[in-house]
Design a protein around this motif. Structure first.
Motif, PDB file in Angstrom:
ATOM      1  N   MET A  53       0.843  -1.193   0.000  1.00 36.97           N
ATOM      2  CA  MET A  53       0.000   0.000   0.000  1.00 36.97           C
ATOM      3  C   MET A  53       0.876   1.240   0.000  1.00 36.97           C
ATOM      4  O   MET A  53       1.840   1.329   0.746  1.00 36.97           O
ATOM      5  N   LYS A  54       0.532   2.221  -0.800  1.00 37.69           N
ATOM      6  CA  LYS A  54       1.336   3.434  -0.910  1.00 37.69           C
ATOM      7  C   LYS A  54       1.158   4.287   0.338  1.00 37.69           C
ATOM      8  O   LYS A  54       0.066   4.499   0.827  1.00 37.69           O
ATOM      9  N   THR A  55       2.281   4.803   0.841  1.00 33.21           N
ATOM     10  CA  THR A  55       2.255   5.613   2.051  1.00 33.21           C
ATOM     11  C   THR A  55       2.303   7.082   1.700  1.00 33.21           C
ATOM     12  O   THR A  55       3.082   7.498   0.860  1.00 33.21           O
ATOM     13  N   THR A  56       1.470   7.875   2.328  1.00 33.54           N
ATOM     14  CA  THR A  56       1.449   9.306   2.041  1.00 33.54           C
ATOM     15  C   THR A  56       2.594  10.000   2.761  1.00 33.54           C
ATOM     16  O   THR A  56       3.159   9.493   3.717  1.00 33.54           O
ATOM     17  N   SER A  57       2.923  11.212   2.277  1.00 32.94           N
ATOM     18  CA  SER A  57       4.006  11.972   2.894  1.00 32.94           C
ATOM     19  C   SER A  57       3.660  12.339   4.321  1.00 32.94           C
ATOM     20  O   SER A  57       4.534  12.476   5.166  1.00 32.94           O
ATOM     21  N   LEU A  58       2.369  12.507   4.615  1.00 30.93           N
ATOM     22  CA  LEU A  58       1.961  12.865   5.957  1.00 30.93           C
ATOM     23  C   LEU A  58       2.282  11.748   6.939  1.00 30.93           C
ATOM     24  O   LEU A  58       2.666  11.987   8.075  1.00 30.93           O
ATOM     25  N   GLU A  59       2.163  10.493   6.488  1.00 30.83           N
ATOM     26  CA  GLU A  59       2.460   9.357   7.351  1.00 30.83           C
ATOM     27  C   GLU A  59       3.952   9.226   7.610  1.00 30.83           C
ATOM     28  O   GLU A  59       4.366   8.596   8.569  1.00 30.83           O
ATOM     29  N   HIS A  60       4.750   9.843   6.759  1.00 30.70           N
ATOM     30  CA  HIS A  60       6.193   9.815   6.943  1.00 30.70           C
ATOM     31  C   HIS A  60       6.667  10.905   7.899  1.00 30.70           C
ATOM     32  O   HIS A  60       7.807  10.926   8.306  1.00 30.70           O
ATOM     33  N   THR A  61       5.792  11.833   8.227  1.00 30.01           N
ATOM     34  CA  THR A  61       6.182  12.982   9.024  1.00 30.01           C
ATOM     35  C   THR A  61       6.385  12.586  10.477  1.00 30.01           C
ATOM     36  O   THR A  61       5.606  11.825  11.044  1.00 30.01           O
ATOM     37  N   VAL A  62       7.446  13.139  11.108  1.00 27.36           N
ATOM     38  CA  VAL A  62       7.657  12.926  12.531  1.00 27.36           C
ATOM     39  C   VAL A  62       6.603  13.731  13.262  1.00 27.36           C
ATOM     40  O   VAL A  62       6.592  14.949  13.221  1.00 27.36           O
ATOM     41  N   SER A  63       5.704  13.063  13.933  1.00 26.33           N
ATOM     42  CA  SER A  63       4.558  13.728  14.538  1.00 26.33           C
ATOM     43  C   SER A  63       4.752  13.941  16.025  1.00 26.33           C
ATOM     44  O   SER A  63       5.469  13.209  16.700  1.00 26.33           O
ATOM     45  N   THR A  68      17.822  31.195   3.690  1.00 25.18           N
ATOM     46  CA  THR A  68      16.972  30.469   4.643  1.00 25.18           C
ATOM     47  C   THR A  68      15.644  30.075   4.026  1.00 25.18           C
ATOM     48  O   THR A  68      15.199  28.922   4.136  1.00 25.18           O
ATOM     49  N   VAL A  69      14.990  31.024   3.382  1.00 26.95           N
ATOM     50  CA  VAL A  69      13.679  30.754   2.781  1.00 26.95           C
ATOM     51  C   VAL A  69      13.795  29.696   1.685  1.00 26.95           C
ATOM     52  O   VAL A  69      12.993  28.741   1.630  1.00 26.95           O
ATOM     53  N   LEU A  70      14.783  29.832   0.832  1.00 26.85           N
ATOM     54  CA  LEU A  70      14.961  28.862  -0.261  1.00 26.85           C
ATOM     55  C   LEU A  70      15.269  27.466   0.280  1.00 26.85           C
ATOM     56  O   LEU A  70      14.724  26.467  -0.218  1.00 26.85           O
ATOM     57  N   LEU A  71      16.138  27.385   1.294  1.00 30.00           N
ATOM     58  CA  LEU A  71      16.496  26.079   1.856  1.00 30.00           C
ATOM     59  C   LEU A  71      15.301  25.415   2.533  1.00 30.00           C
ATOM     60  O   LEU A  71      15.068  24.213   2.356  1.00 30.00           O
ATOM     61  N   TYR A  72      14.539  26.190   3.306  1.00 26.72           N
ATOM     62  CA  TYR A  72      13.395  25.595   3.991  1.00 26.72           C
ATOM     63  C   TYR A  72      12.374  25.050   2.997  1.00 26.72           C
ATOM     64  O   TYR A  72      11.905  23.916   3.129  1.00 26.72           O
ATOM     65  N   LEU A  73      12.036  25.853   2.014  1.00 27.31           N
ATOM     66  CA  LEU A  73      11.051  25.415   1.027  1.00 27.31           C
ATOM     67  C   LEU A  73      11.555  24.235   0.196  1.00 27.31           C
ATOM     68  O   LEU A  73      10.783  23.362  -0.197  1.00 27.31           O
ATOM     69  N   ALA A  74      12.872  24.191  -0.033  1.00 29.29           N
ATOM     70  CA  ALA A  74      13.446  23.088  -0.806  1.00 29.29           C
ATOM     71  C   ALA A  74      13.527  21.803   0.010  1.00 29.29           C
ATOM     72  O   ALA A  74      13.370  20.701  -0.530  1.00 29.29           O
ATOM     73  N   LEU A  75      13.759  21.918   1.327  1.00 28.47           N
ATOM     74  CA  LEU A  75      13.942  20.735   2.164  1.00 28.47           C
ATOM     75  C   LEU A  75      12.629  20.149   2.687  1.00 28.47           C
ATOM     76  O   LEU A  75      12.595  18.983   3.081  1.00 28.47           O
ATOM     77  N   ARG A  76      11.589  20.917   2.686  1.00 22.85           N
ATOM     78  CA  ARG A  76      10.323  20.509   3.302  1.00 22.85           C
ATOM     79  C   ARG A  76       9.793  19.177   2.748  1.00 22.85           C
ATOM     80  O   ARG A  76       9.507  18.248   3.508  1.00 22.85           O
ATOM     81  N   VAL A  77       9.678  19.074   1.454  1.00 17.72           N
ATOM     82  CA  VAL A  77       9.130  17.853   0.846  1.00 17.72           C
ATOM     83  C   VAL A  77      10.069  16.652   1.004  1.00 17.72           C
ATOM     84  O   VAL A  77       9.628  15.572   1.411  1.00 17.72           O
ATOM     85  N   PRO A  78      11.374  16.778   0.693  1.00 17.33           N
ATOM     86  CA  PRO A  78      12.283  15.641   0.882  1.00 17.33           C
ATOM     87  C   PRO A  78      12.329  15.136   2.325  1.00 17.33           C
ATOM     88  O   PRO A  78      12.394  13.920   2.555  1.00 17.33           O
ATOM     89  N   LEU A  79      12.284  16.043   3.290  1.00 17.83           N
ATOM     90  CA  LEU A  79      12.295  15.631   4.697  1.00 17.83           C
ATOM     91  C   LEU A  79      11.012  14.883   5.056  1.00 17.83           C
ATOM     92  O   LEU A  79      11.037  13.925   5.832  1.00 17.83           O
ATOM     93  N   LYS A  80       9.892  15.320   4.501  1.00 21.49           N
ATOM     94  CA  LYS A  80       8.630  14.611   4.738  1.00 21.49           C
ATOM     95  C   LYS A  80       8.698  13.188   4.183  1.00 21.49           C
ATOM     96  O   LYS A  80       8.289  12.225   4.841  1.00 21.49           O
ATOM     97  N   LYS A  81       9.217  13.066   2.971  1.00 17.83           N
ATOM     98  CA  LYS A  81       9.296  11.745   2.339  1.00 17.83           C
ATOM     99  C   LYS A  81      10.245  10.819   3.105  1.00 17.83           C
ATOM    100  O   LYS A  81      10.046   9.603   3.131  1.00 17.83           O
TER     101      LYS A  81
END
Length: 207
Positions: A1-11, A186-199
């Motif tokens: 089953m495919k896992t969503t990015s939200l399920e990969h997030t440290v909660s 800072t802004v560019l790094l945060y926006l760039a890292l957000r999705v990869p870190l979630k995955k």
């Protein structure tokens, strides 16, 4: 089953001890990154009252606060830059000022980002970018005035250096330049890292 990015997030639903341990590990990473950037990727500028540097260490202080929250992010950046001061014979006397200012920079940026902007759960890209910019700018603006100001008072009243006024003018100018560049990075790094870190399951959902 495919896992969503939200399920990969440290909660924040993780046990407190596990969440704190993960944050401490990331804070240590940011301390190391900040130290490396400040120590090896800076341009020193000698002045009559000491030395100032053009560097991107402040960008990683704020980035840490955006990713880890005000306390852990602020501590990571503050420790990294303080260590950088402690091993430099020119900066060592100013290490206490560095720790206090950088910790406050992280706390200010982190509180605005997470308590007001809720950036870790924000799904609207425009609002996310807006709050990342606001939080980063607030932390860096505080640093622009607090860093040279506190260093001036520290040198003048604690160290008794008569050249403190000369250093203040130069330090303020350099800090303002650092802030402008750091804001973009800072802004560019945060926006760039957000999705990869979630995955990767390494993104903290903070409240």
């Amino acid at each position: 089953m495919k896992t969503t990015s939200l399920e990969h997030t440290v909660s924040t639903s993780l046990p407190d001890s596990s969440l704190r341990l993960k944050k401490l590990a990331f804070a240590a990473i940011f301390a190391a990154l900040t130290y490396v950037v400040f120590t090896y990727l800076s341009i020193p500028i000698p002045t009559p009252g000491g030395k100032v540097s053009v560097h991107l260490g402040n960008a990683f202080v704020v980035l840490g606060a955006l990713l880890l929250g005000p306390l852990y992010g602020g501590l990571g950046g503050a420790i990294g830059l303080t260590i950088g001061d402690l091993i430099d014979p020119v900066y060592i006397v100013e290490a206490p000022v560095t720790f206090v200012v950088k910790l406050l920079v992280g706390v200010i940026a982190g509180l605005i980002a997470h308590r007001l902007g809720h950036i870790s759960t924000q799904q609207n890209q425009r609002k996310l970018t807006q709050w990342v910019v606001i939080a980063s700018a607030a932390g860096l603006l505080f640093n622009t005035f607090a860093d040279p100001g506190l260093r001036y008072l520290y040198k003048l009243f604690i160290l008794g250096r008569p050249a403190a006024e000369v250093t203040f003018a130069i330090n303020f100018t350099v800090t303002a330049i650092n802030a402008a560049v750091s804001l973009v990075i800072t802004v560019l790094l945060y926006l760039a890292l957000r999705v990869p870190l979630k995955k990767a399951g390494l993104f903290f959902r903070l409240r």
